[in-house]
Design a protein around this motif. Structure first.
Motif, PDB file in Angstrom:
ATOM      1  N   THR A 124       0.808  -1.217   0.000  1.00 46.18           N
ATOM      2  CA  THR A 124       0.000   0.000   0.000  1.00 46.18           C
ATOM      3  C   THR A 124       0.841   1.267   0.000  1.00 46.18           C
ATOM      4  OG1 THR A 124      -0.244  -0.403   2.377  1.00 46.18           O
ATOM      5  CG2 THR A 124      -2.122  -0.949   0.958  1.00 46.18           C
ATOM      6  N   ALA A 125       2.166   1.139  -0.148  1.00 48.61           N
ATOM      7  CA  ALA A 125       3.019   2.297  -0.432  1.00 48.61           C
ATOM      8  C   ALA A 125       3.301   2.337  -1.933  1.00 48.61           C
ATOM      9  CB  ALA A 125       4.313   2.219   0.363  1.00 48.61           C
ATOM     10  N   HIS A 126       3.895   1.284  -2.434  1.00 48.14           N
ATOM     11  CA  HIS A 126       4.242   1.212  -3.858  1.00 48.14           C
ATOM     12  C   HIS A 126       3.005   1.042  -4.732  1.00 48.14           C
ATOM     13  CE1 HIS A 126       6.705  -1.068  -7.169  1.00 48.14           C
ATOM     14  NE2 HIS A 126       6.294   0.113  -7.565  1.00 48.14           N
ATOM     15  N   GLY A 127       2.141   0.101  -4.362  1.00 47.10           N
ATOM     16  CA  GLY A 127       0.963  -0.166  -5.175  1.00 47.10           C
ATOM     17  C   GLY A 127       0.077   1.058  -5.332  1.00 47.10           C
ATOM     18  N   ALA A 128      -0.103   1.795  -4.242  1.00 46.58           N
ATOM     19  CA  ALA A 128      -0.960   2.984  -4.302  1.00 46.58           C
ATOM     20  C   ALA A 128      -0.419   4.022  -5.260  1.00 46.58           C
ATOM     21  CB  ALA A 128      -1.094   3.581  -2.902  1.00 46.58           C
ATOM     22  N   ASP A 129       0.886   4.022  -5.491  1.00 42.71           N
ATOM     23  CA  ASP A 129       1.476   5.056  -6.343  1.00 42.71           C
ATOM     24  C   ASP A 129       0.950   4.997  -7.776  1.00 42.71           C
ATOM     25  OD1 ASP A 129       3.062   7.241  -5.774  1.00 42.71           O
ATOM     26  OD2 ASP A 129       4.826   6.381  -6.733  1.00 42.71           O
ATOM     27  N   TYR A 130       0.579   3.813  -8.239  1.00 36.31           N
ATOM     28  CA  TYR A 130       0.019   3.706  -9.587  1.00 36.31           C
ATOM     29  C   TYR A 130      -1.366   4.347  -9.669  1.00 36.31           C
ATOM     30  CZ  TYR A 130       3.879   0.554 -10.376  1.00 36.31           C
ATOM     31  OH  TYR A 130       5.143   0.042 -10.466  1.00 36.31           O
ATOM     32  N   TYR A 158       0.304  19.069 -14.031  1.00 39.70           N
ATOM     33  CA  TYR A 158       0.342  17.662 -13.605  1.00 39.70           C
ATOM     34  C   TYR A 158       0.544  17.569 -12.101  1.00 39.70           C
ATOM     35  CZ  TYR A 158       1.823  12.866 -12.871  1.00 39.70           C
ATOM     36  OH  TYR A 158       1.930  11.589 -12.403  1.00 39.70           O
ATOM     37  N   VAL A 159      -0.370  16.870 -11.425  1.00 39.45           N
ATOM     38  CA  VAL A 159      -0.305  16.679  -9.980  1.00 39.45           C
ATOM     39  C   VAL A 159       0.199  15.272  -9.706  1.00 39.45           C
ATOM     40  CG1 VAL A 159      -1.624  16.621  -7.833  1.00 39.45           C
ATOM     41  CG2 VAL A 159      -2.191  18.313  -9.595  1.00 39.45           C
ATOM     42  N   ARG A 160       1.349  15.173  -9.059  1.00 36.66           N
ATOM     43  CA  ARG A 160       1.986  13.882  -8.791  1.00 36.66           C
ATOM     44  C   ARG A 160       1.246  13.081  -7.724  1.00 36.66           C
ATOM     45  NH1 ARG A 160       3.613   9.821  -7.260  1.00 36.66           N
ATOM     46  NH2 ARG A 160       5.705   8.900  -7.352  1.00 36.66           N
ATOM     47  N   ASN A 161       0.566  13.771  -6.810  1.00 31.99           N
ATOM     48  CA  ASN A 161      -0.088  13.091  -5.700  1.00 31.99           C
ATOM     49  C   ASN A 161      -1.599  13.223  -5.816  1.00 31.99           C
ATOM     50  OD1 ASN A 161      -0.597  11.828  -3.212  1.00 31.99           O
ATOM     51  ND2 ASN A 161      -0.531  13.782  -2.129  1.00 31.99           N
ATOM     52  N   GLN A 162      -2.203  12.463  -6.712  1.00 27.41           N
ATOM     53  CA  GLN A 162      -3.649  12.474  -6.832  1.00 27.41           C
ATOM     54  C   GLN A 162      -4.266  11.545  -5.774  1.00 27.41           C
ATOM     55  OE1 GLN A 162      -5.093  12.502 -11.049  1.00 27.41           O
ATOM     56  NE2 GLN A 162      -2.934  12.154 -11.524  1.00 27.41           N
ATOM     57  N   ASP A 163      -5.505  11.808  -5.441  1.00 20.17           N
ATOM     58  CA  ASP A 163      -6.211  11.026  -4.426  1.00 20.17           C
ATOM     59  C   ASP A 163      -6.558   9.652  -4.996  1.00 20.17           C
ATOM     60  OD1 ASP A 163      -7.916   9.962  -2.535  1.00 20.17           O
ATOM     61  OD2 ASP A 163      -9.282  11.670  -2.482  1.00 20.17           O
ATOM     62  N   VAL A 164      -6.051   8.611  -4.363  1.00 18.98           N
ATOM     63  CA  VAL A 164      -6.263   7.250  -4.873  1.00 18.98           C
ATOM     64  C   VAL A 164      -7.714   6.802  -4.746  1.00 18.98           C
ATOM     65  CG1 VAL A 164      -3.877   6.588  -4.376  1.00 18.98           C
ATOM     66  CG2 VAL A 164      -5.668   6.108  -2.690  1.00 18.98           C
ATOM     67  N   PHE A 165      -8.509   7.545  -3.964  1.00 18.47           N
ATOM     68  CA  PHE A 165      -9.916   7.188  -3.784  1.00 18.47           C
ATOM     69  C   PHE A 165     -10.854   8.178  -4.483  1.00 18.47           C
ATOM     70  CE2 PHE A 165      -7.646   5.568  -0.005  1.00 18.47           C
ATOM     71  CZ  PHE A 165      -7.813   4.215  -0.249  1.00 18.47           C
ATOM     72  N   ALA A 166     -10.293   8.996  -5.366  1.00 16.25           N
ATOM     73  CA  ALA A 166     -11.086   9.984  -6.103  1.00 16.25           C
ATOM     74  C   ALA A 166     -11.579   9.393  -7.415  1.00 16.25           C
ATOM     75  CB  ALA A 166     -10.243  11.225  -6.363  1.00 16.25           C
ATOM     76  N   ALA A 222      -1.906   9.185   1.119  1.00 14.19           N
ATOM     77  CA  ALA A 222      -1.422  10.391   0.450  1.00 14.19           C
ATOM     78  C   ALA A 222       0.100  10.407   0.449  1.00 14.19           C
ATOM     79  CB  ALA A 222      -1.959  11.630   1.146  1.00 14.19           C
ATOM     80  N   LEU A 223       0.670  10.967  -0.594  1.00 14.60           N
ATOM     81  CA  LEU A 223       2.122  11.097  -0.713  1.00 14.60           C
ATOM     82  C   LEU A 223       2.495  12.553  -0.475  1.00 14.60           C
ATOM     83  CD1 LEU A 223       4.881   9.843  -1.579  1.00 14.60           C
ATOM     84  CD2 LEU A 223       4.323  10.588  -3.904  1.00 14.60           C
ATOM     85  N   ASP A 224       3.371  12.807   0.479  1.00 13.50           N
ATOM     86  CA  ASP A 224       3.806  14.173   0.768  1.00 13.50           C
ATOM     87  C   ASP A 224       4.944  14.534  -0.176  1.00 13.50           C
ATOM     88  OD1 ASP A 224       4.449  16.623   1.780  1.00 13.50           O
ATOM     89  OD2 ASP A 224       4.746  15.962   3.850  1.00 13.50           O
ATOM     90  N   VAL A 225       4.584  15.039  -1.340  1.00 11.70           N
ATOM     91  CA  VAL A 225       5.576  15.369  -2.363  1.00 11.70           C
ATOM     92  C   VAL A 225       6.534  16.437  -1.864  1.00 11.70           C
ATOM     93  CG1 VAL A 225       5.880  16.312  -4.685  1.00 11.70           C
ATOM     94  CG2 VAL A 225       4.034  14.687  -4.231  1.00 11.70           C
ATOM     95  N   GLU A 226       6.026  17.385  -1.080  1.00  9.86           N
ATOM     96  CA  GLU A 226       6.869  18.483  -0.614  1.00  9.86           C
ATOM     97  C   GLU A 226       7.908  18.028   0.404  1.00  9.86           C
ATOM     98  OE1 GLU A 226       5.026  22.382   0.011  1.00  9.86           O
ATOM     99  OE2 GLU A 226       3.106  21.392  -0.422  1.00  9.86           O
ATOM    100  N   ALA A 227       7.696  16.864   1.020  1.00  5.27           N
ATOM    101  CA  ALA A 227       8.643  16.374   2.024  1.00  5.27           C
ATOM    102  C   ALA A 227       9.908  15.803   1.392  1.00  5.27           C
ATOM    103  CB  ALA A 227       7.984  15.315   2.904  1.00  5.27           C
ATOM    104  N   SER A 228       9.846  15.481   0.116  1.00  5.32           N
ATOM    105  CA  SER A 228      11.004  14.948  -0.594  1.00  5.32           C
ATOM    106  C   SER A 228      11.594  16.038  -1.483  1.00  5.32           C
ATOM    107  CB  SER A 228      10.590  13.758  -1.464  1.00  5.32           C
ATOM    108  OG  SER A 228      11.589  13.458  -2.422  1.00  5.32           O
ATOM    109  N   PRO A 229      12.828  16.452  -1.241  1.00  4.36           N
ATOM    110  CA  PRO A 229      13.417  17.497  -2.083  1.00  4.36           C
ATOM    111  C   PRO A 229      13.412  17.154  -3.572  1.00  4.36           C
ATOM    112  CG  PRO A 229      14.756  17.147  -0.126  1.00  4.36           C
ATOM    113  CD  PRO A 229      13.729  16.052  -0.139  1.00  4.36           C
TER     114      PRO A 229
END
Length: 402
Positions: free
Chosen positions: A159-165, A245-253, A223-230
């Motif tokens: 649920t970290a890697h899989g959710a990213d897709y 383009y939004v890198r962190n879209q809601d996986v339940f949207a 959710a992925l905190d994109v801002e937390a990773s430089p």
């Protein structure tokens, strides 16, 4: 003179190729091409270079002006065919991220352009270069368990890697072909390579079960905190203003059109049957592959990360062989290397001419790309129709001989 390379598509995957090319005496990184100027600037900053940057509208102009010999395609999957075909017709060879393309039309166009031009298409199947996978290939080639009857392959995305897709552009099947084309292309290629044969008949069942609108699982932990990773912040958050383009879209949207739980049954040419399962919401990540043969069984169990429920266990692979009437033998039990189990570095070395001899045939050309794609395309068609799909029908539509 060393060959000139261009990279088109400057998302995160491009960094692997950019760093290898920028640091190689056997290649010159001569151009970047992306719709987003910020991403190209960020890659130049990371590398400490001033690689010329071009927009997609100037792709063919770039190839001529920068005297490009090889194009590396890292764009979203549904655009691969456009860039591959344009590069081939401009006289370039191509290295493309998998999948080679996402549909029958793209495959038809790529293969026609390759025949017309005689240029080479390589597909970046880095899992072939993983030492553990090479060991499996060698054992099967030596008939270590006799004639193969069947293969069982279960792949778990956590649920970290899989959710990213489901956060990225992959969530729309029109962009990625779904996980059976995008992610499972790795796995179908491995099986084709291990067995030395491609698919003949494919049947699939699957659904969107866990992610997507109305799933009943909304949770902030997805959710992925994109801002937390430089690196992610520089490459995506700070680039949003250019293309939206939004890198962190809601996986339940709304908008998720790919499956997250799929089973595929494949009869390979020669009779071997593959029973494959992928699910993208597991509490742990890894895969199990088992080969049943006339003289025994070969089993590979891989834990791919440390996000499992029993966190703390190292990422490692265990390969066991058990011949008929004999106790099991542990062939290897060892940690995995970095970058797809060490496959990335070996693949890059081979692409740049620094590789060791390749007796196992790790290098994947257009035909390997097609064979892996055929399994995914046939599985998608089976999902849509509810019926088995004869791969020869797809080959006929693509214009390739069976």
């Amino acid at each position: 003179m060393v060959p000139h390379y261009a990279i088109v598509g400057l998302g995160s995957r491009a960094e692997l190729f950019a760093r290898a090319l920028a640091g190689s005496p056997r290649a010159e990184l001569a151009a970047f091409c992306d719709q987003n100027q910020t991403r190209m600037r960020v890659h130049n900053e990371w590398l400490g270079t001033a690689v010329p940057s071009y927009r997609p509208a100037d792709f063919v102009v770039m190839l001529e002006k920068e005297r490009i010999d090889v194009v590396v395609v890292c764009t979203p999957d549904h655009t691969h065919a456009d860039y591959v075909v344009a590069a081939l017709r401009a006289g370039c060879d191509v290295v493309t991220e998998k999948p080679m393309t996402t549909d029958v039309d793209g495959a038809r166009r790529i293969l026609a352009a390759r025949r017309e031009t005689g240029r080479a298409v390589r597909v970046a199947f880095n899992y072939r270069y993983n030492p553990v996978h090479r060991r499996v290939r060698a054992l099967l080639a030596e008939d270590a368990i006799g004639e193969i009857g069947s293969v069982e392959f279960s792949w778990l995305l956590d649920t970290a890697h899989g959710a990213d897709y489901f956060r990225r552009w992959h969530r729309d099947k029109a962009n990625s072909g779904g996980l059976l084309v995008h992610k499972s292309g790795h796995h179908f290629d491995l099986v084709n390579w291990w067995l030395g044969s491609g698919p003949e008949t494919v049947f699939a069942v699957g659904r969107l079960f866990f992610y997507g609108e109305g799933s009943g699982h909304p949770d902030d932990r997805f959710a992925l905190d994109v801002e937390a990773s430089p690196r992610l912040r520089a490459l995506y958050h700070d680039a949003e203003h250019e293309d939206g383009y939004v890198r962190n879209q809601d996986v339940f949207a709304p908008g998720v059109t790919i499956e997250d739980d799929v089973s595929v049954l494949v009869r390979h040419r020669g009779g071997v049957v593959l029973n494959y399962h992928l699910h993208a919401y597991s509490p742990r990540e890894g895969y199990r592959v088992a080969f049943s043969g006339s003289e025994g069984r070969l089993e590979l169990d891989v834990r791919e990360n440390e996000h499992a429920a029993d966190a703390g266990e190292t990422t490692r692979a265990r390969l066991t062989r058990q011949r008929q009437w004999e106790p099991p033998e542990v062939v290897l039990d060892e940690p995995l290397g970095e970058g797809h189990g060490g496959g990335d570095a070996r693949m890059l070395a081979e692409l740049l001419g620094d590789a060791e001899p390749d007796p196992l045939g790790c290098a994947a050309d257009h035909d390997s790309g097609l064979q892996a794609l055929l399994t995914g395309l046939a599985a998608n068609r089976s999902l849509a129709t509810g019926a088995p799909v004869a791969v020869d029908e797809l080959l006929g539509e693509i214009g390739e001989p069976a």
